[in-house]
Design a protein around this motif. Structure first.
Motif, mmCIF file in Angstrom:
data_model
loop_
_atom_site.group_PDB
_atom_site.id
_atom_site.type_symbol
_atom_site.label_atom_id
_atom_site.label_comp_id
_atom_site.label_asym_id
_atom_site.label_seq_id
_atom_site.Cartn_x
_atom_site.Cartn_y
_atom_site.Cartn_z
ATOM 1 N N LEU A 69 0.836 -1.204 0.000
ATOM 2 C CA LEU A 69 0.000 0.000 0.000
ATOM 3 C C LEU A 69 0.867 1.248 0.000
ATOM 4 O O LEU A 69 0.604 2.205 -0.736
ATOM 5 C CB LEU A 69 -0.922 -0.011 1.221
ATOM 6 N N PHE A 70 1.916 1.235 0.818
ATOM 7 C CA PHE A 70 2.814 2.381 0.885
ATOM 8 C C PHE A 70 3.475 2.636 -0.466
ATOM 9 O O PHE A 70 3.548 3.773 -0.940
ATOM 10 C CB PHE A 70 3.874 2.144 1.957
ATOM 11 N N ARG A 71 3.950 1.573 -1.108
ATOM 12 C CA ARG A 71 4.628 1.730 -2.409
ATOM 13 C C ARG A 71 3.660 2.196 -3.488
ATOM 14 O O ARG A 71 4.041 2.961 -4.385
ATOM 15 C CB ARG A 71 5.280 0.405 -2.810
ATOM 16 N N THR A 72 2.417 1.751 -3.409
ATOM 17 C CA THR A 72 1.417 2.185 -4.384
ATOM 18 C C THR A 72 1.177 3.680 -4.277
ATOM 19 O O THR A 72 1.163 4.407 -5.279
ATOM 20 C CB THR A 72 0.088 1.431 -4.172
ATOM 21 N N VAL A 73 1.003 4.155 -3.043
ATOM 22 C CA VAL A 73 0.803 5.588 -2.821
ATOM 23 C C VAL A 73 2.042 6.369 -3.234
ATOM 24 O O VAL A 73 1.958 7.444 -3.839
ATOM 25 C CB VAL A 73 0.454 5.856 -1.342
ATOM 26 N N GLN A 74 3.212 5.822 -2.928
ATOM 27 C CA GLN A 74 4.463 6.477 -3.298
ATOM 28 C C GLN A 74 4.608 6.591 -4.811
ATOM 29 O O GLN A 74 5.033 7.623 -5.339
ATOM 30 C CB GLN A 74 5.644 5.706 -2.709
ATOM 31 N N LEU A 75 4.247 5.527 -5.509
ATOM 32 C CA LEU A 75 4.329 5.538 -6.970
ATOM 33 C C LEU A 75 3.364 6.549 -7.567
ATOM 34 O O LEU A 75 3.712 7.298 -8.484
ATOM 35 C CB LEU A 75 4.032 4.137 -7.511
ATOM 36 N N LEU A 76 2.143 6.601 -7.038
ATOM 37 C CA LEU A 76 1.148 7.564 -7.515
ATOM 38 C C LEU A 76 1.624 8.995 -7.274
ATOM 39 O O LEU A 76 1.487 9.861 -8.138
ATOM 40 C CB LEU A 76 -0.193 7.332 -6.818
ATOM 41 N N LEU A 209 12.417 15.514 -9.175
ATOM 42 C CA LEU A 209 11.859 14.990 -7.939
ATOM 43 C C LEU A 209 10.916 13.831 -8.212
ATOM 44 O O LEU A 209 10.972 12.788 -7.548
ATOM 45 C CB LEU A 209 11.116 16.101 -7.189
ATOM 46 N N GLY A 210 10.042 13.993 -9.215
ATOM 47 C CA GLY A 210 9.115 12.923 -9.566
ATOM 48 C C GLY A 210 9.838 11.677 -10.049
ATOM 49 O O GLY A 210 9.484 10.556 -9.694
ATOM 50 N N ALA A 211 10.875 11.881 -10.870
ATOM 51 C CA ALA A 211 11.632 10.755 -11.392
ATOM 52 C C ALA A 211 12.341 9.996 -10.257
ATOM 53 O O ALA A 211 12.397 8.775 -10.253
ATOM 54 C CB ALA A 211 12.653 11.244 -12.420
ATOM 55 N N VAL A 212 12.888 10.748 -9.304
ATOM 56 C CA VAL A 212 13.561 10.122 -8.159
ATOM 57 C C VAL A 212 12.563 9.301 -7.342
ATOM 58 O O VAL A 212 12.862 8.166 -6.929
ATOM 59 C CB VAL A 212 14.227 11.197 -7.275
ATOM 60 N N LEU A 213 11.381 9.859 -7.116
ATOM 61 C CA LEU A 213 10.370 9.142 -6.334
ATOM 62 C C LEU A 213 9.913 7.869 -7.039
ATOM 63 O O LEU A 213 9.814 6.803 -6.426
ATOM 64 C CB LEU A 213 9.159 10.058 -6.086
ATOM 65 N N VAL A 214 9.647 7.972 -8.341
ATOM 66 C CA VAL A 214 9.186 6.804 -9.107
ATOM 67 C C VAL A 214 10.281 5.756 -9.186
ATOM 68 O O VAL A 214 10.037 4.572 -8.955
ATOM 69 C CB VAL A 214 8.739 7.238 -10.525
ATOM 70 N N THR A 215 11.496 6.195 -9.520
ATOM 71 C CA THR A 215 12.620 5.253 -9.630
ATOM 72 C C THR A 215 12.909 4.577 -8.306
ATOM 73 O O THR A 215 13.129 3.358 -8.242
ATOM 74 C CB THR A 215 13.882 5.989 -10.114
ATOM 75 N N GLY A 216 12.889 5.364 -7.229
ATOM 76 C CA GLY A 216 13.149 4.802 -5.918
ATOM 77 C C GLY A 216 12.114 3.757 -5.534
ATOM 78 O O GLY A 216 12.433 2.728 -4.922
ATOM 79 N N THR A 217 10.861 4.018 -5.904
ATOM 80 C CA THR A 217 9.795 3.050 -5.602
ATOM 81 C C THR A 217 9.968 1.765 -6.392
ATOM 82 O O THR A 217 9.825 0.662 -5.850
ATOM 83 C CB THR A 217 8.416 3.673 -5.942
ATOM 84 N N LEU A 218 10.272 1.889 -7.679
ATOM 85 C CA LEU A 218 10.392 0.695 -8.526
ATOM 86 C C LEU A 218 11.620 -0.146 -8.185
ATOM 87 O O LEU A 218 11.623 -1.366 -8.393
ATOM 88 C CB LEU A 218 10.466 1.135 -9.995
ATOM 89 N N LEU A 219 12.670 0.495 -7.660
ATOM 90 C CA LEU A 219 13.902 -0.234 -7.357
ATOM 91 C C LEU A 219 13.842 -0.946 -6.016
ATOM 92 O O LEU A 219 14.660 -1.816 -5.745
ATOM 93 C CB LEU A 219 15.093 0.726 -7.368
ATOM 94 N N HIS A 220 12.877 -0.570 -5.172
ATOM 95 C CA HIS A 220 12.776 -1.211 -3.858
ATOM 96 C C HIS A 220 11.902 -2.462 -3.921
ATOM 97 O O HIS A 220 10.957 -2.536 -4.676
ATOM 98 C CB HIS A 220 12.179 -0.234 -2.829
#
Length: 220
Positions: A69-76, A209-220
Motif C-alpha cells: 500500500l505504501f509503495r502504491t501511494v508512493q508511486l502515484l 523529484l518525480g523521477a527520483v520518487l518513481v525510480t526509488g519506488t520501482l527499485l525497492h
C-alpha cells in the motif's frame, strides 16, 4: 506555552517552509494569477489536513505496516509530481510573448502564455491538494514527529489534535503568503523571459523529484 510546544512550533515552521514540490507548484501557479496561487496554497493546506488527520486517527500506521500500500501511494505521488514537471517544461517551451506586429515576440511584462492563463481556481486547488496528499512520506513524518511532542502523562488525542492543527495553520499562513509575494512581484516575474526561466526551472525541479520518487519506488 510549554517548552515542548515552543520547540514543536520551530520544527513545524521549518518543515512547512522547506522548499519542495508544494512550494514549487504554488510559485508556478501564482505566476498565472493571484487567485490560482492562493487556491494552490489552500489545496496544499488541505493535503496537510488529510495527513494530520490520518496521523491523529492512527491510520498512517497502517500505511507504514503494509509495504504494498505504501509503495502504491508512493508511486502515484511520484508519477503525479513527474506529470506536473513535464507539463511545466512543455509550457515553458511553448511560452511566447505578444508579437510587435512584425512576427517577433516582445518582452512586455504583461505578456502571458495561454497555458498560464488557463490555470483555473479549481484546477489550481486540485493540483495543490494532490501534490501534498499523494506525498507518502508525509504520514510517516507526522506519525513519527507528533508523538515526540506529547508530554508524558498527557492525554495523547487532544495534544495530537493541537499539534496537527498548528501544522495546518502554519501552512495556511506560509503558502498563501508565498503566493501573494509572487503576485506582488508579478510585473517582473511575468515578463516572458523571466516567467519562462522560472517555469522551466520549476518544471525541471518537479521532473527530477518525480523521477527520483518513481525510480526509488520501482527499485525497492
Amino acid at each position: 506555552m510549554d517548552a515542548q510546544l515552543t520547540a514543536f512550533l520551530g520544527v513545524a515552521a521549518a518543515m512547512v517552509a522547506l522548499p519542495g514540490a508544494d512550494f514549487t507548484v504554488v510559485v508556478r501557479n501564482a505566476l498565472a494569477s493571484r487567485s490560482a496561487g492562493v487556491a494552490t496554497a489552500l489545496g496544499v493546506a488541505g493535503g496537510l489536513l488529510v495527513h494530520t488527520a490520518l496521523a491523529v486517527a492512527g491510520l498512517a500506521a497502517v500505511l507504514v505496516a503494509v509495504p504494498v500500500l505504501f509503495r502504491t501511494v508512493q508511486l502515484l505521488g511520484g508519477a503525479y509530481v513527474l506529470y506536473l514537471g513535464i507539463s511545466a517544461l512543455r509550457s515553458a517551451r511553448h511560452r511566447k510573448g505578444p508579437t510587435n506586429g512584425t512576427g517577433t515576440t516582445t518582452d512586455h511584462p504583461d505578456g502571458m502564455a495561454s497555458a498560464e492563463a488557463a490555470v483555473g481556481t479549481r484546477r489550481a486547488l486540485r493540483q495543490g491538494f494532490l501534490t501534498n496528499a499523494l506525498n507518502p512520506k508525509a504520514p510517516v513524518l507526522f506519525l513519527s514527529l507528533l508523538p515526540q511532542f506529547v508530554p508524558a502523562g498527557a492525554a495523547p488525542l487532544p495534544r495530537t489534535v493541537l499539534l496537527a492543527a498548528i501544522v495546518v495553520l502554519l501552512a495556511l499562513i506560509w503558502f498563501p503568503a508565498v503566493a501573494l509575494l509572487v503576485d506582488r512581484l508579478g510585473r517582473w516575474l511575468r515578463r516572458p523571459r523571466t516567467a519562462r526561466a522560472i517555469e522551466g526551472g520549476s518544471g525541471a525541479a518537479l521532473t527530477v523529484l518525480g523521477a527520483v520518487l518513481v525510480t526509488g519506488t520501482l527499485l525497492h
